[in-house]
Scaffold this motif. Structure first.
Motif, PDB file in Angstrom:
ATOM      1  N   GLY A  61       0.387  -1.943   0.376  1.00  0.00           N
ATOM      2  CA  GLY A  61       1.675  -2.441   0.852  1.00  0.00           C
ATOM      3  C   GLY A  61       2.265  -1.684   2.019  1.00  0.00           C
ATOM      4  N   LYS A  62       1.579  -0.631   2.488  1.00  0.00           N
ATOM      5  CA  LYS A  62       2.152   0.221   3.537  1.00  0.00           C
ATOM      6  C   LYS A  62       1.243   0.414   4.742  1.00  0.00           C
ATOM      7  CE  LYS A  62       4.657   3.032   0.135  1.00  0.00           C
ATOM      8  NZ  LYS A  62       4.886   4.405  -0.343  1.00  0.00           N
ATOM      9  N   GLY A  63       0.079  -0.183   4.753  1.00  0.00           N
ATOM     10  CA  GLY A  63      -0.862   0.081   5.845  1.00  0.00           C
ATOM     11  C   GLY A  63      -1.676   1.312   5.512  1.00  0.00           C
ATOM     12  N   PHE A  64      -1.549   2.365   6.326  1.00  0.00           N
ATOM     13  CA  PHE A  64      -2.238   3.620   6.060  1.00  0.00           C
ATOM     14  C   PHE A  64      -1.231   4.666   5.616  1.00  0.00           C
ATOM     15  CE2 PHE A  64      -5.267   1.512   8.850  1.00  0.00           C
ATOM     16  CZ  PHE A  64      -6.445   1.732   8.157  1.00  0.00           C
ATOM     17  N   GLY A  65      -1.705   5.607   4.817  1.00  0.00           N
ATOM     18  CA  GLY A  65      -0.851   6.691   4.338  1.00  0.00           C
ATOM     19  C   GLY A  65      -1.618   7.994   4.300  1.00  0.00           C
ATOM     20  N   ALA A  66      -0.889   9.095   4.205  1.00  0.00           N
ATOM     21  CA  ALA A  66      -1.490  10.431   4.101  1.00  0.00           C
ATOM     22  C   ALA A  66      -1.522  10.834   2.627  1.00  0.00           C
ATOM     23  CB  ALA A  66      -0.676  11.436   4.909  1.00  0.00           C
ATOM     24  N   PHE A  67      -2.704  11.232   2.163  1.00  0.00           N
ATOM     25  CA  PHE A  67      -2.888  11.599   0.762  1.00  0.00           C
ATOM     26  C   PHE A  67      -3.355  13.045   0.664  1.00  0.00           C
ATOM     27  CE2 PHE A  67      -3.065   7.077   0.881  1.00  0.00           C
ATOM     28  CZ  PHE A  67      -2.601   6.629  -0.346  1.00  0.00           C
ATOM     29  N   ALA A  68      -2.911  13.731  -0.383  1.00  0.00           N
ATOM     30  CA  ALA A  68      -3.327  15.116  -0.613  1.00  0.00           C
ATOM     31  C   ALA A  68      -4.801  15.145  -0.996  1.00  0.00           C
ATOM     32  CB  ALA A  68      -2.479  15.740  -1.712  1.00  0.00           C
ATOM     33  N   ALA A  69      -5.586  15.967  -0.304  1.00  0.00           N
ATOM     34  CA  ALA A  69      -6.997  16.153  -0.651  1.00  0.00           C
ATOM     35  C   ALA A  69      -7.171  17.406  -1.499  1.00  0.00           C
ATOM     36  CB  ALA A  69      -7.838  16.245   0.616  1.00  0.00           C
TER      37      ALA A  69
END
Length: 201
Positions: A61-69
């Motif tokens: 629902g947001k396109g791309f996002g930053a996720f914790a690796a």
């Protein structure tokens, strides 16, 4: 026979350019991986920034996002929001199209040709006449992919001048422990949204 062939070819050409009915349009993201034109210089071809411990990927629902690796502790600096420094007048010309001259129109066209949006959605206001604009990936870092959430795990801080950056500084701090795999989000605030917007929480 030749006339029938011309009519058939014309009909096929019209079908090829006809709009796709909504019933058969994609129901999943157009890209599963981050396209090169959207990639900032700190991201590898898989959308990872090992130094920061994050990965950029599709966010529902947001396109791309930053996720914790990796896991992050509470109350630590995650990263700085990087972009072009603009004044209010420059923001108005760029995104509100006020008093555009030929150079501004040329700049706008060059952005569009590179496949870079001209939305104004990546601007962070530091103070009344100072903004950081991360819309162009060439001037930004992975933080441009941090999305909104009303249940945010980051808060944003800013200074008009910081000795650390020798200029304005905008940075993100964790509000709680963050586990690997969680999306990194902050609350954009009421001023960000238009009346007709329906933010994904």
């Amino acid at each position: 026979m030749r006339r029938k062939l011309h009519i058939l070819v014309a009909a096929m050409a019209i079908d090829a350019f006809a709009p796709t009915p909504s019933s058969v349009r994609r129901r999943h993201p157009l890209y599963s991986k981050l396209p090169k034109r959207l990639r900032t210089s700190d991201l590898d071809s898989e959308g990872r920034c090992d130094e920061a411990g994050i990965v950029v990927k599709a966010s529902p629902g947001k396109g791309f996002g930053a996720f914790a690796a990796k896991a992050f502790e509470e109350d630590i600096t995650i990263a700085d929001y990087v972009g072009e420094q603009l004044t209010q007048a420059e923001v108005d010309v760029r995104y509100k199209k006020s008093k555009m001259d030929w150079k501004d129109r040329l700049w706008r066209k060059s952005r569009q040709l590179k496949g870079i949006t001209v939305s104004g959605d990546y601007i962070f206001r530091v103070e009344d006449d100072l903004y950081v604009d991360a819309e162009d990936p060439a001037f930004a870092n992975w933080c441009r992919f941090i999305n909104h959430s009303s249940d945010a795990n980051l808060r944003v801080k800013s200074l008009a001048y910081s000795g650390y950056t020798q200029g304005p500084r905008v940075w993100f701090v964790s509000t709680r422990p963050i586990e690997a795999g969680e999306e990194l989000c902050f609350d954009y605030g009421e001023e960000y949204w238009f009346e007709e917007d329906k933010p994904v929480a």
